[in-house]
Design an enzyme around this catalytic site. Structure first.
Site, short mmCIF file in Angstrom:
data_model
loop_
_atom_site.label_atom_id
_atom_site.label_comp_id
_atom_site.label_asym_id
_atom_site.label_seq_id
_atom_site.Cartn_x
_atom_site.Cartn_y
_atom_site.Cartn_z
N CYS A 11 0.83 -1.19 0.00
CA CYS A 11 0.00 0.00 0.00
C CYS A 11 0.87 1.25 0.00
O CYS A 11 2.00 1.22 0.44
CB CYS A 11 -0.93 0.01 1.20
SG CYS A 11 -2.07 -1.39 1.26
N ARG A 58 -4.02 0.57 -2.73
CA ARG A 58 -4.21 -0.65 -1.96
C ARG A 58 -3.67 -1.89 -2.65
O ARG A 58 -3.95 -2.14 -3.82
CB ARG A 58 -5.70 -0.87 -1.68
CG ARG A 58 -5.93 -2.05 -0.74
CD ARG A 58 -7.40 -2.36 -0.56
NE ARG A 58 -7.58 -3.39 0.45
CZ ARG A 58 -8.58 -4.27 0.47
NH1 ARG A 58 -9.50 -4.22 -0.46
NH2 ARG A 58 -8.66 -5.18 1.42
N LEU A 59 -2.86 -2.66 -1.89
CA LEU A 59 -2.50 -4.02 -2.25
C LEU A 59 -3.28 -4.92 -1.32
O LEU A 59 -3.06 -4.94 -0.11
CB LEU A 59 -1.00 -4.27 -2.08
CG LEU A 59 -0.50 -5.69 -2.37
CD1 LEU A 59 -0.73 -6.05 -3.83
CD2 LEU A 59 0.98 -5.82 -2.03
N ILE A 61 -4.48 -7.66 0.91
CA ILE A 61 -3.90 -8.79 1.63
C ILE A 61 -4.93 -9.41 2.56
O ILE A 61 -5.07 -10.62 2.67
CB ILE A 61 -2.67 -8.34 2.45
CG1 ILE A 61 -1.62 -7.70 1.54
CG2 ILE A 61 -2.07 -9.52 3.21
CD1 ILE A 61 -1.01 -8.62 0.52
N ASN A 83 -0.62 1.96 5.69
CA ASN A 83 0.26 1.11 4.88
C ASN A 83 0.91 0.10 5.79
O ASN A 83 1.57 0.48 6.77
CB ASN A 83 1.33 1.97 4.19
CG ASN A 83 2.41 1.13 3.52
OD1 ASN A 83 2.18 0.00 3.11
ND2 ASN A 83 3.61 1.67 3.44
N GLY A 84 0.75 -1.19 5.51
CA GLY A 84 1.41 -2.21 6.31
C GLY A 84 0.47 -3.29 6.78
O GLY A 84 -0.58 -3.53 6.18
N ILE A 299 16.88 -17.16 -6.09
CA ILE A 299 17.46 -16.78 -7.38
C ILE A 299 18.95 -17.09 -7.37
O ILE A 299 19.59 -17.13 -6.32
CB ILE A 299 17.22 -15.29 -7.72
CG1 ILE A 299 17.83 -14.38 -6.65
CG2 ILE A 299 15.75 -15.00 -7.91
CD1 ILE A 299 17.85 -12.92 -7.05
N SER A 377 10.84 -12.98 5.08
CA SER A 377 12.29 -12.91 4.89
C SER A 377 13.00 -12.99 6.24
O SER A 377 12.38 -12.88 7.30
CB SER A 377 12.68 -11.60 4.18
OG SER A 377 12.70 -10.54 5.10
N GLY A 378 14.32 -13.12 6.18
CA GLY A 378 15.13 -13.22 7.40
C GLY A 378 15.78 -11.91 7.80
O GLY A 378 16.73 -11.93 8.61
#
Length: 641
Positions: A11, A58-59, A61, A83-84, A299, A377-378
């Site tokens: 977002c 907006r994304l 989720i 956002n978040g 990758i 992710s780490g």
């Protein structure tokens, strides 16, 4: 009035506060929204009244159908853009329902609206997650901006004539005609030293980043602002539990954090590099989703120096043996030499940023985003569990300083001059940096290890436009933070320092910008508040045990992570910049350095750059870090002239 359009368009948020009924406010906020479409391709919304304009991309989720923004309470007196992700929003929602609040959606954003009604500015402390938000109260005529504890989500702002303007990214901020354009000379100097512009400042004078763990309140009635910290890690209090008990508790907290971050109404996967941190996150996520499937994305590169696919494959195989299958390793070989990727990421950054690992991070994010919307992710484990080699380097340098500084400094400088400059990933290059740090005064050794451009070199490089920058000692950034550090051990204080500088200034912006460019949300379980606070209370010996870094983290998950993964040296996520500058990028880089605004604007001097360029091209010296920084600064100037 709130306007929402949820459709095909993480977002992004934007706002113009106290615009004094400017008829252009609606057009400007719409333009700011459009600039951030990659952060939220699933929908757009705006809120407009006589003094406030709010925008949101907006994304989707959580609550895919009803989670559009801006969002308000029942009577429209409190409006928010966000956002978040808030990981404890369901618990907060239940508590608010019990107090009589009515909800129209299942979204975490609506929880913030009602929590603000209950607690005002104190609501920020109740939120667990990664976030940047704005809440406007029509009754009190106040706006509250809040940013998460570690700065995983960005929030930029400036003040102009009593008007507050904010956004998630620089390109959106620049849509406002009052956006300041004057460069901050000190920020340029710091950028050359660190390869990023440390917050809370930016490359522009009078444009700021809201600091992690801070909130800003703007009062429309008098145009005043107040900023305060709502959270800070404390390293002064230490646990007394035996190591084994502490390891078990750490594992419980990390597993809880991973499980929280798996919650979504869309497909979730992980990044898997074959290092300790990503392997732990992937292993726990695979266990939590079993017997279902979990995709892990890796990758690789044709250059074996930068290719971690073999380790990632071994990690995936070990995880599947333990859980009985279900982890699907998705692997792709990518090519980072396309210069258009450099230009694209430079544009997204909006200010100079020269950590080259943003390129593979962008490629990995694009690969994962073709199948999922959320990746774990780490990130953060190296800072909180003392994972960087440089912590040991400072410790060893201190032990070598047996002679008086007047004797040891010239001795180590002399030794460093005999060591070939073979590049960052070579033993000779690392030894050379170590000896230069050992030659520095004790209180400047860490800065010397990190510094990519010393004062004398800056003086030769800076042109007339940046003459004031030559006076800047970038070590002052570290010195200014020393008083606020809480750790007692000098090595642990370096880890704490990184949490205030390197992590929010370099690592987290890289991940956010690279992932958002492909509309992918990345979540970092190691940056959970409970994990952070527990790690801060661990004795340093639990984290840095002899020469072993991240000791307790490796031991806590020794049954999940193969020994060859946990014991192998850390390998940075990068690309062969030194080689690219001599070959694949040679012509385009040379053109940008010597024909663009870098020298034409008077910021830098061409003869000094030519000397560095020639030394690098001949192979006599590896100047890739400095040339890369200058190249990215040149692209920034060309785009913003």
């Amino acid at each position: 009035m709130i306007h929402q359009k949820v459709g095909v368009a993480m977002c992004g948020i934007a706002g113009i506060i106290n615009h004094h009924a400017d008829p252009a406010a609606g057009e400007i906020i719409a333009a700011m929204n459009e600039c951030q479409i990659h952060r939220g391709p699933d929908g757009a919304g705006t809120y407009l009244d006589n003094d406030v304009a709010l925008g949101h991309r907006r994304l989707s989720i959580i609550d895919l159908e009803k989670g559009g923004q801006p969002i308000s309470n029942e009577d429209g007196s409190v409006i928010a853009v966000f956002n978040g992700e808030i990981y404890n929003y369901r618990k907060l929602r239940e508590e608010l329902l019990g107090r009589g609040h009515k909800f129209r959606s299942e979204s975490d954003t609506e929880v913030i609206v009602h929590l603000y009604e209950e607690l005002g500015g104190e609501c920020v402390q109740m939120l667990e997650g990664m976030f940047a938000f704005a809440v406007y109260s029509r009754k009190s005529r106040r706006v509250l901006l809040g940013r998460d504890r570690m700065g995983q989500k960005p929030l930029l702002y400036f003040m102009a004539g009593g008007t507050l303007v904010f956004a998630s990214e620089f390109p959106a901020l620049k849509c406002h005609p009052a956006m300041p354009s004057e460069l901050d000379a000190n920020a340029v100097s710091d950028y050359l030293s660190f390869q990023y512009v440390p917050g809370p400042g930016t490359i522009y004078r009078n444009v700021h980043k809201l600091a992690p763990g801070h909130q800003l309140e703007f009062r429309l009635n008098d145009g005043t602002t107040s900023i305060r910290s709502y959270w800070r890690l404390d390293y002064s209090l230490k646990l007394t539990e035996p190591f084994d008990e502490a390891a078990r508790e750490l594992r419980r907290l990390v597993e809880k954090s991973v499980e929280r971050r798996l919650a979504a109404d869309v497909p979730v996967g992980t990044f898997l590099s074959g290092g300790l941190d990503s392997t732990i996150v992937t292993a726990v996520a695979a266990e939590k989703t079993h017997p279902g499937k979990l995709n892990a994305y890796t990758i690789g590169f044709s250059d074996a120096t930068y290719d971690e696919r073999p380790y990632a494959t071994r990690a995936a195989e070990a995880i599947n043996r333990r859980i009985g299958g279900g982890l699907v390793q998705r692997e792709a070989v990518v090519d980072a030499e396309d210069f258009s990727l450099v230009e694209k990421m430079a544009a997204h950054c909006g200010e100079p940023y020269a950590d080259a690992s943003i390129l593979p991070t962008a490629l990995l994010s694009k690969f994962a985003a073709s199948e999922i919307k959320v990746a774990l992710s780490g990130d953060g484990a190296d800072e909180i569990f003392c994972g960087y080699e440089r912590y040991l380097a400072v410790r060893y340098a201190s032990r070598l300083a047996l002679l008086p500084e007047t004797l040891s400094a010239p001795l180590f400088k002399l030794l460093a001059s005999f060591v070939p400059d073979g590049g960052e990933r070579t033993r000779s290059g690392r030894l050379r940096r170590f000896l230069r740090a050992a030659a520095a005064p004790a209180d400047r050794r860490y800065y010397t290890l990190l510094n990519r451009c010393d004062a004398s070199l800056k003086s030769s490089l800076f042109g007339e436009r940046l003459r004031d920058a030559a006076k800047r000692d970038s070590a002052e950034l570290f010195e200014s933070l020393q008083w606020s550090l809480t750790g007692a051990d000098r090595i642990e204080r370096l880890s704490e320092l990184d949490l205030h500088t390197y992590l929010p200034g370099d690592i987290l912006p890289k991940v956010d910008i690279a992932s958002m460019a492909s509309s992918l949300e990345v979540r970092s379980p190691f940056l959970d508040r409970e994990v952070l606070e527990f790690a801060a209370r661990l004795p340093l010996s639990y984290k840095l045990h002899g020469s072993r870094r991240k000791h307790i983290l490796a031991e806590a998950f020794r049954d999940l992570v193969p020994h060859e993964i946990s014991a192998r040296p850390k390998k940075g996520f990068g690309v062969p910049v030194a080689s690219y500058l001599r070959k694949e990028w040679h012509n385009l880089a040379e053109q940008a350095l010597f024909e663009g605004q870098l020298v034409r604007s008077g910021c830098f001097q061409a003869p000094a750059i030519r000397k560095i360029w020639s030394e690098h091209q001949s192979g006599r010296r590896d100047h890739s870090y400095l040339l890369w920084s200058l190249l990215l600064f040149s692209l920034f100037l060309d785009r913003n002239r």
